[in-house]
Each structure stands twice: as C-alpha cells, then as structure tokens.
Design a protein around this motif. Structure first.
Motif, PDB file in Angstrom:
ATOM      1  N   SER A   6      26.983 -60.039  23.527  1.00 32.53           N
ATOM      2  CA  SER A   6      27.483 -58.799  22.967  1.00 32.53           C
ATOM      3  C   SER A   6      26.821 -58.483  21.631  1.00 32.53           C
ATOM      4  O   SER A   6      26.581 -57.329  21.320  1.00 32.53           O
TER       5      SER A   6
ATOM      6  N   ARG B 191      31.752 -49.065  20.257  1.00 36.57           N
ATOM      7  CA  ARG B 191      32.512 -49.714  21.331  1.00 36.57           C
ATOM      8  C   ARG B 191      32.234 -51.219  21.369  1.00 36.57           C
ATOM      9  O   ARG B 191      33.160 -52.039  21.484  1.00 36.57           O
TER      10      ARG B 191
ATOM     11  N   ALA C  96      34.678 -54.441  20.551  1.00 36.50           N
ATOM     12  CA  ALA C  96      34.887 -55.468  21.580  1.00 36.50           C
ATOM     13  C   ALA C  96      34.590 -56.862  21.024  1.00 36.50           C
ATOM     14  O   ALA C  96      35.296 -57.832  21.335  1.00 36.50           O
TER      15      ALA C  96
ATOM     16  N   GLU D  27      37.525 -57.857  18.790  1.00 38.67           N
ATOM     17  CA  GLU D  27      38.694 -58.151  19.620  1.00 38.67           C
ATOM     18  C   GLU D  27      38.555 -59.483  20.350  1.00 38.67           C
ATOM     19  O   GLU D  27      39.555 -60.150  20.637  1.00 38.67           O
TER      20      GLU D  27
END
Length: 330
Positions: free
Chosen positions: A188, A206, A210, A213
């Motif tokens: 990521s 986004r 993510a 999180e």
C-alpha cells in the motif's frame, strides 16, 4: 578438497547446504560441526573415517563464532589451521560468510573458494530475474522488479516468495505477485507513491487513509514518500546534466532500477522550480508532524498537495521541455 563458501549469508549459506546435500546424495557421510567447536574437535572429526568408506566434514564458522567479535579471531584461525593441516578422505566444507580479504586469499590457497557477493542496487533485480529463470517461474511483465520493490534486498524472502509462486503453476503478472505476496503495508505504501506520482489526488487520499486504518504509522508512510521524492530529485539532477540510462542512474543513486524507472518518468516533466515546490511541500508537512501536529491530518494534506502539484506538472510543460522544443524548432 577444502571447499569454502563466503559472501552474502543467504547465498553462501545456500551454496554451502547444497554442496553438503549433493555429497549426502552420493552416499558420502558428512559430519557437521558448528556451535562450540574448537581446533581439537576439528582434528578429531578429520581423523575419523566414514562408516562405509569416504567421509566429509562440514564446518559452519558463522555458527561456531557468532557474536565473538575480535575475541573469535584466534580460535577461528586455529580451526582453519586444523582444517589445513588435517587429512580427510573426502571434502571439507567450510562456511565463513564474513571472510575478510585475507581469509579469502587463504581459502583460495588451500582449496576452492566460492564467494557469493550480495547483489546491490540494480543488481538485485538482475539476481531476481536469474532466480525466476532458475526456478522455472512463468511471468508476464516486470515481476522481478515488483519482487525487488516489495522485498528490497531481503534475498531469502524473495527466494521463498519465488518458490511459493512457482508452486502455483500459472503465469503471473506484477499485480498477481503484489496480491499473493500479502504484504499490505509495503504494498500500500508503494501504491500510495504510485498514486501521488500519477497526480491522482483521490486515490492518494484513499490509500493514505487505508494505510492508517490498517495500523501503519503516518511517520513511516511519510518516510516512504520522502524516499521516493529523494529519488525523483536525484533523477532530475541527472537529467539536467544530460541524462543516463535507467541502469546507470540506478547505480549512481544506489537504488533498484524498478523505482528509478518510475522516478525518471516523473523527472522528465519537472524542472528545478517545480521540484523545489514538491520538496517544500513535503518538508513543511514533515516538520509539522515532528512538531507534534496531528499526523493523520498532516499526512492526508501532504499527499493531496503533492498529487495536485504533480498533476499540474503533467499538464504544464517544464522549462526544460520548452528549451528542448525551442532547440528542435531552430
């Protein structure tokens, strides 16, 4: 024959174990010596014959003298002396990954030395390509670059991943590898870099959210962005000086060719002024995080600003582009 294996701990260790396995497959008894050995134990091992004929001895100097530092020098040399002065009816396998130039010279003088240097920078991708070919993995696209991107210079992890991918028995693309590798944080982080480089503000936001999180510290994500920005800055400087190929640029910047190729694509549309703006945006955000600001909010604001600036640069010719096109018209 005294056969020594040195260099990269993973590569040399693998070669050492493969040599032992080949001897065992031929029915040769191989006695293994490692932790706690001394010259006396080596003398005894060399003096013993095999139960059914020829025998060999395998000595792991890394295991025997791990963490010994300078204090290990004398006992290790005593073991090497014992090997050199001993007699065995088979081979002696020595593993000494950290062999100095002097020890390497000695190993060559008393037998054979197989030195496996650690691949660095662009050579990592070359090594991965060789591993892929040797394991018969069928690929489509730059899978070698993707593995190097995901795992860096962790050769053991890359080799393990290739073995896992080979077991699937299918043709694999870079996207397949990223999905199967199951390294969410690393993947990521680089996905975020890709989105920022592409000037995709929505995707950048986004992915950044993510990451947070999923438990990735914003400071670490910022570090990944900073690393990529440093790479882009280096590419801009090299391009301004006349440019080099991907492999040579990777060597100069001491980076893998895979991310360098991406950085060069961005550098092609930047001049010093636009690069300075990107660096200023990042530095201000980094200072705010280190100054105690809300790290999540600052990270989001940073990726949005960087993505927007790069999106604008993609639509606006750089000074270098204008100079080049002007020369072409003349």
């Amino acid at each position: 024959m005294i056969r020594t294996f040195s260099g990269d701990p993973f590569l040399a260790g693998r070669a050492f174990r493969s040599a032992i396995a080949a001897a065992v497959a031929q029915g040769i008894d191989v006695r293994r010596l490692g932790e706690g050995i001394d010259a006396s134990a080596v003398h005894d091992a060399l003096a013993q014959g095999g139960l059914f004929g020829a025998s060999s001895v395998a000595i792991d100097l890394d295991e025997a003298f791990a963490g010994g530092g300078a204090a290990a020098t004398a006992p290790r040399n005593a073991v090497i002396d014992a090997v050199e002065g001993g007699a065995v009816d088979g081979d002696v396998f020595l593993f000494d990954s950290g062999a100095t130039a002097a020890r390497q010279k000695r190993y060559r003088a008393i037998g054979e030395l197989e030195h496996e240097p650690t691949p660095r920078y662009a050579n990592v991708v070359r090594w991965v390509r060789g591993e892929i070919a040797a394991r018969g993995l069928t690929t489509a696209g730059d899978v070698a670059g993707t593995l190097a991107d995901l795992f860096g210079d962790d050769l053991a992890a890359i080799a393990s991943e290739i073995a896992k991918l080979r077991a699937l028995g299918t043709t694999l693309s870079p996207d397949d590898v990223r999905r199967i590798a199951n390294r969410p944080a690393t993947r990521s982080a680089f996905d975020l870099v890709d989105a920022v480089i592409a000037g995709d503000a929505a995707a950048s936001l986004r992915i950044a959210r993510a990451l947070v999180e999923a438990g990735e510290p914003p400071v670490r994500v910022m570090a990944t962005l900073g690393w990529q920005l440093d790479l882009i800055a280096g590419c801009v400087a090299i391009e301004a000086a006349g440019g080099l190929g991907v492999e040579e640029t990777a060597r100069v910047l001491k980076a893998n060719a895979f991310p360098v190729r991406k950085a060069l694509a961005v550098a092609a549309r930047l001049d010093e002024r636009s690069l300075r703006r990107l660096v200023d945006l990042f530095v201000r955000a980094d200072e705010r995080i280190k100054g105690g600001g809300d790290p999540e909010w600052i990270l989001e604001a940073c990726v949005l600003s960087l993505a927007h600036a790069l999106e604008v640069s993609a639509r606006t010719p750089s000074v270098r582009d204008e100079v080049t096109s002007g020369r072409a018209r003349r």
